[in-house]
Write a protein that holds these residues in place. Structure first.
Motif, mmCIF file in Angstrom:
data_model
loop_
_atom_site.group_PDB
_atom_site.id
_atom_site.type_symbol
_atom_site.label_atom_id
_atom_site.label_comp_id
_atom_site.label_asym_id
_atom_site.label_seq_id
_atom_site.Cartn_x
_atom_site.Cartn_y
_atom_site.Cartn_z
ATOM 1 N N LEU A 159 19.633 -58.520 41.061
ATOM 2 C CA LEU A 159 19.034 -57.989 42.283
ATOM 3 C C LEU A 159 19.008 -56.457 42.280
ATOM 4 C CD1 LEU A 159 20.626 -60.324 44.992
ATOM 5 C CD2 LEU A 159 18.242 -60.298 44.236
ATOM 6 N N PRO A 160 17.953 -55.864 42.836
ATOM 7 C CA PRO A 160 17.843 -54.392 42.848
ATOM 8 C C PRO A 160 18.554 -53.754 44.034
ATOM 9 C CG PRO A 160 15.835 -55.336 43.727
ATOM 10 C CD PRO A 160 16.713 -56.499 43.330
ATOM 11 N N PHE A 161 19.499 -54.454 44.651
ATOM 12 C CA PHE A 161 20.248 -53.901 45.778
ATOM 13 C C PHE A 161 21.650 -54.493 45.794
ATOM 14 C CE2 PHE A 161 17.408 -57.334 47.245
ATOM 15 C CZ PHE A 161 18.348 -58.301 47.605
ATOM 16 N N ASP A 162 22.594 -53.748 46.335
ATOM 17 C CA ASP A 162 23.973 -54.242 46.392
ATOM 18 C C ASP A 162 24.679 -53.900 47.698
ATOM 19 O OD1 ASP A 162 24.193 -51.530 46.051
ATOM 20 O OD2 ASP A 162 25.311 -51.629 44.167
ATOM 21 N N THR A 163 23.948 -53.334 48.654
ATOM 22 C CA THR A 163 24.498 -53.058 49.979
ATOM 23 C C THR A 163 23.451 -53.430 51.017
ATOM 24 O OG1 THR A 163 23.655 -50.777 50.103
ATOM 25 C CG2 THR A 163 25.833 -51.104 49.068
ATOM 26 N N ALA A 168 17.744 -53.248 52.869
ATOM 27 C CA ALA A 168 16.701 -52.895 53.832
ATOM 28 C C ALA A 168 15.698 -51.924 53.222
ATOM 29 C CB ALA A 168 17.334 -52.290 55.082
ATOM 30 N N GLU A 169 16.186 -50.973 52.433
ATOM 31 C CA GLU A 169 15.289 -50.001 51.799
ATOM 32 C C GLU A 169 14.320 -50.695 50.848
ATOM 33 O OE1 GLU A 169 17.695 -47.164 49.824
ATOM 34 O OE2 GLU A 169 18.569 -46.336 51.664
ATOM 35 N N VAL A 170 14.842 -51.607 50.047
ATOM 36 C CA VAL A 170 13.983 -52.318 49.090
ATOM 37 C C VAL A 170 12.963 -53.173 49.829
ATOM 38 C CG1 VAL A 170 13.956 -54.101 47.287
ATOM 39 C CG2 VAL A 170 15.695 -52.297 47.236
ATOM 40 N N MET A 195 16.420 -57.965 56.849
ATOM 41 C CA MET A 195 16.608 -56.617 57.365
ATOM 42 C C MET A 195 17.433 -56.564 58.648
ATOM 43 S SD MET A 195 12.748 -55.176 56.545
ATOM 44 C CE MET A 195 13.033 -53.573 57.301
ATOM 45 N N ARG A 196 17.970 -57.687 59.058
ATOM 46 C CA ARG A 196 18.826 -57.686 60.236
ATOM 47 C C ARG A 196 20.169 -57.041 59.901
ATOM 48 N NH1 ARG A 196 17.197 -60.927 64.465
ATOM 49 N NH2 ARG A 196 19.337 -61.127 65.213
ATOM 50 N N PRO A 197 20.809 -56.358 60.864
ATOM 51 C CA PRO A 197 22.084 -55.686 60.595
ATOM 52 C C PRO A 197 23.137 -56.666 60.067
ATOM 53 C CG PRO A 197 21.203 -54.999 62.721
ATOM 54 C CD PRO A 197 20.335 -56.134 62.252
ATOM 55 N N GLY A 198 23.851 -56.226 59.046
ATOM 56 C CA GLY A 198 24.930 -57.033 58.492
ATOM 57 C C GLY A 198 24.516 -58.062 57.463
ATOM 58 N N TYR A 199 23.221 -58.140 57.152
ATOM 59 C CA TYR A 199 22.795 -59.129 56.164
ATOM 60 C C TYR A 199 23.427 -58.836 54.810
ATOM 61 C CZ TYR A 199 19.984 -61.717 52.815
ATOM 62 O OH TYR A 199 19.583 -62.541 51.791
ATOM 63 N N ASP A 200 23.930 -59.866 54.182
ATOM 64 C CA ASP A 200 24.513 -59.761 52.842
ATOM 65 C C ASP A 200 24.040 -60.968 52.045
ATOM 66 O OD1 ASP A 200 26.008 -59.649 50.529
ATOM 67 O OD2 ASP A 200 27.921 -59.318 51.532
ATOM 68 N N TYR A 201 23.310 -60.716 50.979
ATOM 69 C CA TYR A 201 22.792 -61.826 50.180
ATOM 70 C C TYR A 201 23.916 -62.744 49.697
ATOM 71 C CZ TYR A 201 20.687 -64.547 46.491
ATOM 72 O OH TYR A 201 20.286 -65.592 45.713
ATOM 73 N N GLY A 202 25.089 -62.183 49.453
ATOM 74 C CA GLY A 202 26.208 -62.985 48.984
ATOM 75 C C GLY A 202 26.601 -64.093 49.941
ATOM 76 N N ASP A 203 26.275 -63.944 51.228
ATOM 77 C CA ASP A 203 26.599 -64.988 52.201
ATOM 78 C C ASP A 203 25.832 -66.284 51.930
ATOM 79 O OD1 ASP A 203 28.311 -63.227 53.451
ATOM 80 O OD2 ASP A 203 26.865 -62.629 54.986
ATOM 81 N N GLU A 204 24.735 -66.181 51.213
ATOM 82 C CA GLU A 204 23.951 -67.369 50.887
ATOM 83 C C GLU A 204 24.734 -68.314 49.968
ATOM 84 O OE1 GLU A 204 21.297 -67.732 52.482
ATOM 85 O OE2 GLU A 204 20.477 -65.739 52.928
#
Length: 224
Positions: A159-163, A168-170, A195-204
């Protein structure tokens, strides 16, 4: 008058464990592609040829490195509930793979697994068999669980993002190229979910793991 020189500390004995640990550290810092016997020798303070007293060749080195990674994963104990054991093992494996990202493609590839690798797989199989899984369903369960864990770890690595901020930027950058009404479902999931606050892909990860465990529980005919 003769000048006395301070005694030098004894040189640390080179062992297979020390060689493997240094190799893992090098792969962690620069990726597996940067690991060479020359660099490994420099890391432990010997000529590259001295390493062959402890590892037979590059394949033996990789076998040992993978075995060290497996040794870091928490294993189920004989008294653990199978579902909780599989959950804890999956979470532990994911954490370990995040520390050693180079190992993701190697974990299931070794033809000569070491003792930690064998101990790991035997403990997982034993947990499922003791819970009442048939031999065939145990094989299916291990395959689907490992495929999910390794696949998720591989996807996280790519993934091209880690925070959340970078996510949100991507998403915003991708959406900036959309025309009005173009790709409406991608726009919806980006704005209303990613893009909702607190979203973390790891939660999936936990959601998918629960689906797998639910399915295995039903297939095994076990009560919740």
């Amino acid at each position: 008058m003769t000048r006395r020189t301070a005694p030098q500390p004894p040189r640390e004995t080179l062992t297979r464990q020390r060689v493997l640990s240094a190799a893992v550290a090098l792969a962690d810092s620069g990726g597996l592609e940067t690991l060479s016997m020359r660099k490994l020798g420099e890391a432990v303070g010997v000529e590259a040829m001295s390493l062959y007293n402890h590892v037979a060749n590059k394949e033996d080195l990789l076998d040992g490195m993978v075995d060290l990674v497996f040794d870091e994963v928490d294993l189920p104990s004989p008294d653990d509930d199978w579902r909780e054991a599989m959950r804890l093992r999956a979470a532990s494996m994911r954490r370990v793979l995040s520390r050693h990202r180079w190992s993701i493609g190697l974990m299931a590839s070794r033809a000569t697994p070491g003792p930690a690798t064998l101990r790991h797989h035997d403990a997982v199989l034993g947990c499922l068999r003791r819970a009442g899984f048939s031999l065939t369903l145990t094989a299916h369960a291990v395959s689907v669980l490992d495929g999910y864990i390794y696949g998720f770890a591989l996807q996280e690595k790519a993934l091209p993002f880690d925070t959340p901020e970078r996510t949100a930027e991507v998403a915003e950058a991708i959406m900036s190229g959309f025309g009005d009404g173009e790709y409406p479902y991608l726009a919806e999931i980006a704005t209303e979910h990613v893009m909702r606050p607190g979203y973390d892909y790891g939660d999936e990860f936990d959601f998918g793991l629960d689906l797998i465990l639910d399915g295995l529980q039903q297939a095994a005919g076990l009560s919740p």
